[in-house]
Design a protein around this motif. Sequence first.
Motif, PDB file in Angstrom:
ATOM      1  N   SER A  83      25.963  -8.380 -48.856  1.00 39.69           N
ATOM      2  CA  SER A  83      24.787  -9.157 -49.256  1.00 39.69           C
ATOM      3  C   SER A  83      25.139 -10.555 -49.756  1.00 39.69           C
ATOM      4  CB  SER A  83      24.030  -8.406 -50.366  1.00 39.69           C
ATOM      5  OG  SER A  83      23.637  -7.131 -49.939  1.00 39.69           O
ATOM      6  N   LYS A  88      25.840 -14.240 -49.825  1.00 34.61           N
ATOM      7  CA  LYS A  88      25.510 -15.328 -48.910  1.00 34.61           C
ATOM      8  C   LYS A  88      25.987 -16.691 -49.381  1.00 34.61           C
ATOM      9  CE  LYS A  88      21.410 -13.074 -46.966  1.00 34.61           C
ATOM     10  NZ  LYS A  88      19.953 -13.210 -46.712  1.00 34.61           N
ATOM     11  N   ASN A  96      28.896 -10.881 -45.102  1.00 32.42           N
ATOM     12  CA  ASN A  96      27.661 -11.356 -44.496  1.00 32.42           C
ATOM     13  C   ASN A  96      27.934 -12.555 -43.585  1.00 32.42           C
ATOM     14  OD1 ASN A  96      24.980 -12.787 -44.281  1.00 32.42           O
ATOM     15  ND2 ASN A  96      24.373 -11.073 -45.574  1.00 32.42           N
TER      16      ASN A  96
END
Length: 422
Positions: free
Chosen positions: A194, A196, A213
């Motif tokens: 997750s 980013k 990610n």
Amino acid sequence: MKDPVNEAKEANLSGKHGLSELHLEGNSDAGKLDEVVLDGLQPHPNLRKLWIEAYTGQRLPTWASMDSLNCSLPNLVVVDLWNWGSCLNVPLFSRLRSLKRLRLFSLKSVEYMENSRYDASSSSSSTSFFPSLEVLQLWFMDKLKSWWRMEAGAAVDAGERTSSSTSSTEVQPQHIQPSFFPRLRKLEIEDCPSLKSMPLCPNVEELELGRVNKELRVLTTVVMPREGASRLKTMRIDDIGRLISLPTDCLRGLTSLKITAIQSDPKLLDLSSLAEVFRSLSSLESLEITYCNGLRSLHGGLEHLSSLKKMTIWHCEQLDLSAEDKEIGMPWKALKGLQSLKLGGIRKMLLLPDGLRHLTALRSLEITSNDELMTIPEGIRFLTSLKCLQIKWCSGLKERCRGPNGDNWPKIQHIPVVDVSD
């Protein structure tokens, strides 16, 4: 522990002046390490190394919450937090002036490293952000989204902007004060799906990325610092697209590259798409290609790696090196400086390529986990610099390469060290 809370207080860790290293672990025998228990285990400020494993609390203990750690344990040099399943936050580590290594493993509920709003205009936020940190490792943090939890539009004046792929509450710094991670040399991010955005890390020399990610721009933050050239020397990466997208000028100082698990592009059958990257890697000395199951050929770029000294090809199930010589030509002749070659788990390699005879500088050859391999090529006689040949878990070669009666023994008897084992 019959009464873990009282026993924690009776331990009086805060009064132990000589305690420099502490490992706390919750388990079924000693009892759970929850917030109340950990609150009573506050160490003395002289502590330099802290390891806390299997913490079950949702909140941090008082002595580690908010900015308390900077006051309660100001001399920390090494911190390891492992298997925190429920805790929503981590201590504010960025103000610890002596912290050199931070490892966070399997903190499943943490979404942000620092929950408080980041004030980019504050002088303290820039001058005290991990001033001594050299190693940062983030592993298996499933919910980690970003470093800071920020309000929409925050820090626009400082040159930061919201990534088009992130939500309005997550801001990725694009311009940075020179004091961010001023001494960070090694950065590892593994299984953080997750995540980013990351702060810029302009001085990183060793970078490892695995199962992250696709929107994470950490490569840009490392290899494109605001001032000066990239310091990156070593890289491990599992997304070939990230590597290809980088400006080649940023990779010229790279001396070690490990490519593993190429699964992002099913059309990647050879290395031709990496030709431009390899052409820029004039300083590369070590190359590892591992667990790339779609790869069928090494053709397309290795001839540019003129400084290569060590190469490892490991568990590439579709790769057939024995066909390289006959079909498209493996550029063995170009690898004149290669000193170490490791080949393992290449099931389709029925024969060692005869082109190995051109590796005249080769000193060590290791062949591992290849039961289908039945013979050593005649060309190995020409490898007069070869000092060590290791053959492990290769049932087809086991008896053939053992002296003095093995069929292949005359080909390899000139090598000082021959190790054939299961």
